[in-house]
Design an enzyme around this catalytic site. Structure first.
Site, PDB file in Angstrom:
ATOM      1  N   CYS A  41      59.010 -21.370  65.339  1.00 24.57           N
ATOM      2  CA  CYS A  41      59.704 -20.752  64.201  1.00 24.57           C
ATOM      3  C   CYS A  41      58.750 -20.173  63.165  1.00 24.57           C
ATOM      4  O   CYS A  41      59.188 -19.546  62.202  1.00 24.57           O
ATOM      5  CB  CYS A  41      60.637 -21.757  63.548  1.00 24.57           C
ATOM      6  N   HIS A  99      68.206 -17.094  60.245  1.00 20.54           N
ATOM      7  CA  HIS A  99      66.935 -17.471  60.844  1.00 20.54           C
ATOM      8  C   HIS A  99      66.688 -16.766  62.179  1.00 20.54           C
ATOM      9  O   HIS A  99      66.693 -17.397  63.234  1.00 20.54           O
ATOM     10  CB  HIS A  99      66.909 -18.992  61.032  1.00 20.54           C
ATOM     11  N   LYS A 109      69.052 -21.305  55.523  1.00 22.09           N
ATOM     12  CA  LYS A 109      70.423 -21.783  55.485  1.00 22.09           C
ATOM     13  C   LYS A 109      71.416 -20.656  55.263  1.00 22.09           C
ATOM     14  O   LYS A 109      72.458 -20.595  55.926  1.00 22.09           O
ATOM     15  CB  LYS A 109      70.559 -22.836  54.366  1.00 22.09           C
ATOM     16  N   CYS A 158      73.110 -26.967  58.595  1.00 21.91           N
ATOM     17  CA  CYS A 158      72.307 -26.303  59.624  1.00 21.91           C
ATOM     18  C   CYS A 158      72.135 -24.830  59.287  1.00 21.91           C
ATOM     19  O   CYS A 158      73.067 -24.175  58.813  1.00 21.91           O
ATOM     20  CB  CYS A 158      72.987 -26.432  60.988  1.00 21.91           C
ATOM     21  N   SER A 159      70.953 -24.295  59.545  1.00 22.91           N
ATOM     22  CA  SER A 159      70.680 -22.883  59.232  1.00 22.91           C
ATOM     23  C   SER A 159      71.424 -21.958  60.172  1.00 22.91           C
ATOM     24  O   SER A 159      71.855 -22.358  61.254  1.00 22.91           O
ATOM     25  CB  SER A 159      69.172 -22.601  59.313  1.00 22.91           C
TER      26      SER A 159
END
Length: 397
Positions: free
Chosen positions: A85, A338, A334, A208-209
């Site tokens: 990431c 992402h 968030k 969770c993103s």
């Protein structure tokens, strides 16, 4: 011992960032063109003025051809990089080092990911063969272990940790609602966040993103040349990266309340930048809030809160837009989303806007005499990850 660093030797003179989200109407190439074009325009350069490119993507392409064909580059060097990431940050780090070395005058770091077209709900790609000692849990399950471990170690009621997690999600959705590029652009009441559908452990959906598509880009030049391109460059103060030994899942001493890789990389970055009190010297921070308990732990690993106090500081509003140290003013992973290859560069884009005074009025941070911005990416899982920290500033020297 820290890295020697390249403080004030290179500068960002142009940036571009697409809207993140479910971009069904755009291809990977379309997003690359959009982000690169915005960066070219921002720096006042043509694509032929860029000497070399670093492309970050986890699973949306397998070589530099992904970018060269999209931009129709005239036989320029394009290096594709990947580091979980932290892929977008890795593209930026390598482009900065290339310019600082004198190998190139102008470089572009660009990251992209088209996750929504992959058919997966999370990250793309299959895990390589291993010895079987690695974790087999899903990403939400692994990161959910942070919350009960933190509560136990610091004698904080689990309900209080959950309330702090809820406040992290609320804060980041509040900020994202003021960001036209964010995947999720609506405030979410704390009650709804707290009572959302469970995902893993104490994590609900809003902990969770987002999984999204997007691209972002930066143009880097030597610091002494920066004012030829813009009146308001950002100078790179620090670039720090740490890869851990990956022993967490089998280490009986690992307690799931810290990321040692983050501690090491932040310590290195602060030494490079000459920062002694990050909580007091930073104007803002963009951190890797892949899950809400991650942000809580990061506040302590990055030195923004004392050990065992991140829940209290979060509830007190220390990291809100009007707090002492705004964290994720653009909504973070968030709310902004992402897309793996773009996230690190998206964080820098927010520093670009805030430090230059160009962020929208609804989420613009008051300077208060502070002129540094920090970005942080991690990739992997608790106990087995990589971590990147950058510090940028609006003034050289």
């Amino acid at each position: 011992m820290s890295s020697h660093g390249i403080k004030d030797r290179v500068a960002i003179v142009g940036m571009g960032c697409t809207r993140f989200g479910e971009r069904w109407e755009l291809s990977t190439a379309d997003m690359l063109v959009e982000a690169a074009s915005a960066a070219y325009a921002s720096a006042g350069v043509a694509k032929d003025d860029v000497d070399a490119y670093w492309l970050g993507t986890l699973g949306s392409g397998s070589s530099g051809m992904l970018l060269s064909s999209a931009l129709k580059l005239d036989y320029k060097p394009v290096t594709r990089v990947e580091n979980f990431c932290a892929t977008g940050s890795e593209a930026f780090r390598n482009a900065c080092y290339a310019v600082a070395s004198g190998a190139y005058d102008v470089a572009m770091a660009i990251g992209v990911e088209k996750l929504k077209d992959s058919g997966y709900s999370g990250l793309v790609g299959a895990a390589p063969p291993s010895d079987g000692t690695g974790g087999t849990l899903s990403a939400p399950a692994r990161f959910s272990m942070l919350a009960p471990a933190y509560a136990a170690k610091y004698d904080v009621a689990r309900a209080d940790v959950k309330r702090a997690m809820t406040r992290v999600a609320y804060k980041n959705h509040f900020n994202g609602a003021r960001n036209e590029r964010a995947q999720f652009q609506a405030e979410v009441p704390e009650e709804r966040i707290a009572n959302a559908t469970p995902v893993a452990g104490d994590l609900g959906i809003f902990d969770c993103s987002g999984v999204s598509d997007g691209a972002a880009a930066a143009i880097i030049v030597r610091a002494e040349d920066a004012h030829h391109y813009t009146d308001d460059p950002l100078y790179v103060k620090a670039l720090a990266f740490a890869a851990g030994p990956g022993s967490g899942p089998i280490d009986p001493h690992y307690d799931y309340t810290t990321f040692e890789e983050v501690v090491r990389s932040s310590r290195d970055a602060y030494a490079q930048a000459g920062i002694t009190s990050p909580a007091d010297e930073l104007m803002m921070a963009e951190v890797h809030d892949c899950f809400t308990p991650t942000e809580l732990v990061l506040m302590e690993d990055l030195g923004f809160s004392a050990r065992g106090t991140a829940c209290r500081d979060t509830m007190d509003g220390r990291f809100a837009l009007d707090g002492a140290l705004p964290v994720n003013p653009d909504g973070g992973l968030k709310s902004f989303g992402h897309p793996i290859g773009a996230s690190g560069l998206r964080m820098l884009f927010e520093c670009w806007l805030q430090l230059r005074g160009e962020a929208p009025a609804g989420r613009r941070i008051a300077e208060r005499g502070k002129r540094y911005g920090l970005t942080h990416n991690l990739g992997g899982a608790p106990g087995e990850c990589v971590s990147f920290v950058s510090v940028v500033g609006a003034e050289r020297g």
